[in-house]
Design a protein around this motif. Structure first.
Motif, short mmCIF file in Angstrom:
data_model
loop_
_atom_site.label_atom_id
_atom_site.label_comp_id
_atom_site.label_asym_id
_atom_site.label_seq_id
_atom_site.Cartn_x
_atom_site.Cartn_y
_atom_site.Cartn_z
N HIS A 103 0.83 -1.20 0.00
CA HIS A 103 0.00 0.00 0.00
C HIS A 103 0.87 1.27 0.00
N HIS B 122 -0.52 1.51 -8.44
CA HIS B 122 -1.88 1.02 -8.67
C HIS B 122 -1.85 -0.17 -9.64
N LYS C 299 -3.01 -4.18 -8.98
CA LYS C 299 -4.01 -4.82 -9.85
C LYS C 299 -3.47 -6.13 -10.43
N THR D 272 -6.87 -4.32 -1.66
CA THR D 272 -7.52 -3.23 -2.41
C THR D 272 -7.46 -1.91 -1.67
N GLY D 273 -7.31 -1.98 -0.35
CA GLY D 273 -7.26 -0.74 0.45
C GLY D 273 -8.56 0.04 0.39
N ASN E 274 -10.28 0.58 -2.31
CA ASN E 274 -10.44 1.21 -3.61
C ASN E 274 -11.57 0.52 -4.39
N ASP E 275 -12.58 1.29 -4.79
CA ASP E 275 -13.77 0.72 -5.45
C ASP E 275 -13.42 -0.05 -6.72
N GLU E 276 -12.51 0.52 -7.51
CA GLU E 276 -12.13 -0.13 -8.78
C GLU E 276 -11.51 -1.50 -8.53
N MET E 277 -10.64 -1.57 -7.53
CA MET E 277 -9.96 -2.84 -7.25
C MET E 277 -10.88 -3.84 -6.54
#
Length: 211
Positions: free
Chosen positions: A124, A129, A133, A162-163, A165-168
């Motif tokens: 993190h 990014h 992924k 993912t921390g 993160n919505d995308e991850m």
């Protein structure tokens, strides 16, 4: 820890045939009859025999490989790319060995160590990014090779990665679903083929048709 692969002068992905071939060559080279009263070579041949006995035995090699790979990971400079590379190496290891021959416990222990809370925190802070992924996508490929009890544990690790993160988070869900569908599809084909083969052999046996 002795590096048995280095002792036998082979790569860690070497086949059993390659292990035997290298052992024969080195055993002949360092045989006591050829190296009379040479203490260094006496120790060398003992190491060669020990390495061969371990690496030529499937169960002993699995145990050794787990320790060996963890040691390599711990001695390398720590970078996010190292984590990605080691996770990618698992795929090569699975394909080289064959999915059915890979220890589920060893695979879980390896993933669990790589995705420890300490390492996730490090990723993190230092990982890009894109690397995060790639790690998610790569690990998702291995989940179906694990025991059911361990699958959920690794999935939780991925969500931590993912921390928030919505995308991850979406990526985790999608990749797990995609790989599960592929796994189920392949298993379905294998089951159908197995059923047909059993049916055919039962028919041949019933009528005593020679094969």
């Amino acid at each position: 820890m002795k590096d048995f692969y280095k002792i036998l002068e082979i790569d860690s992905s070497a086949s059993l045939n390659e292990i035997k071939k290298s052992y024969r060559r080195l055993a002949l080279q360092f045989h006591p009859d050829r190296n009379f009263d040479n203490k260094l070579n006496e120790k060398k041949i003992i190491d060669i025999i020990e390495a061969y006995k371990t690496l030529s035995n499937e169960k002993l090699r699995k145990k050794y490989d787990l320790i060996y790979r963890n040691k390599i990971i711990s001695t390398q400079p720590i970078t996010p790319y190292v984590f990605l590379k080691k996770i990618q190496d698992i795929r090569k290891f699975i394909y080289d060995k064959g999915a059915n021959k890979v220890s589920k416990n060893a695979l879980y222990n390896c993933l669990e160590k790589l995705l420890s809370d300490k390492n996730i925190k490090f990723l993190h802070l230092n990982g890009t990014h894109n690397i995060l992924k790639q790690i998610i996508v790569e690990v998702s490929r291995y989940i179906n090779f694990l025991q059911d009890i361990d699958k959920d544990k690794i999935i939780i690790k991925l969500y931590k990665l993912t921390g928030g993160n919505d995308e991850m988070i979406i990526l985790v869900k999608e990749t797990i679903k995609q790989n599960e569908n592929k796994y189920n599809f392949v298993n379905s084909i294998i089951s159908k083929l197995t059923y047909k083969l059993k049916k055919m052999f039962n028919y041949l046996y019933k009528f005593r048709i020679p094969i």
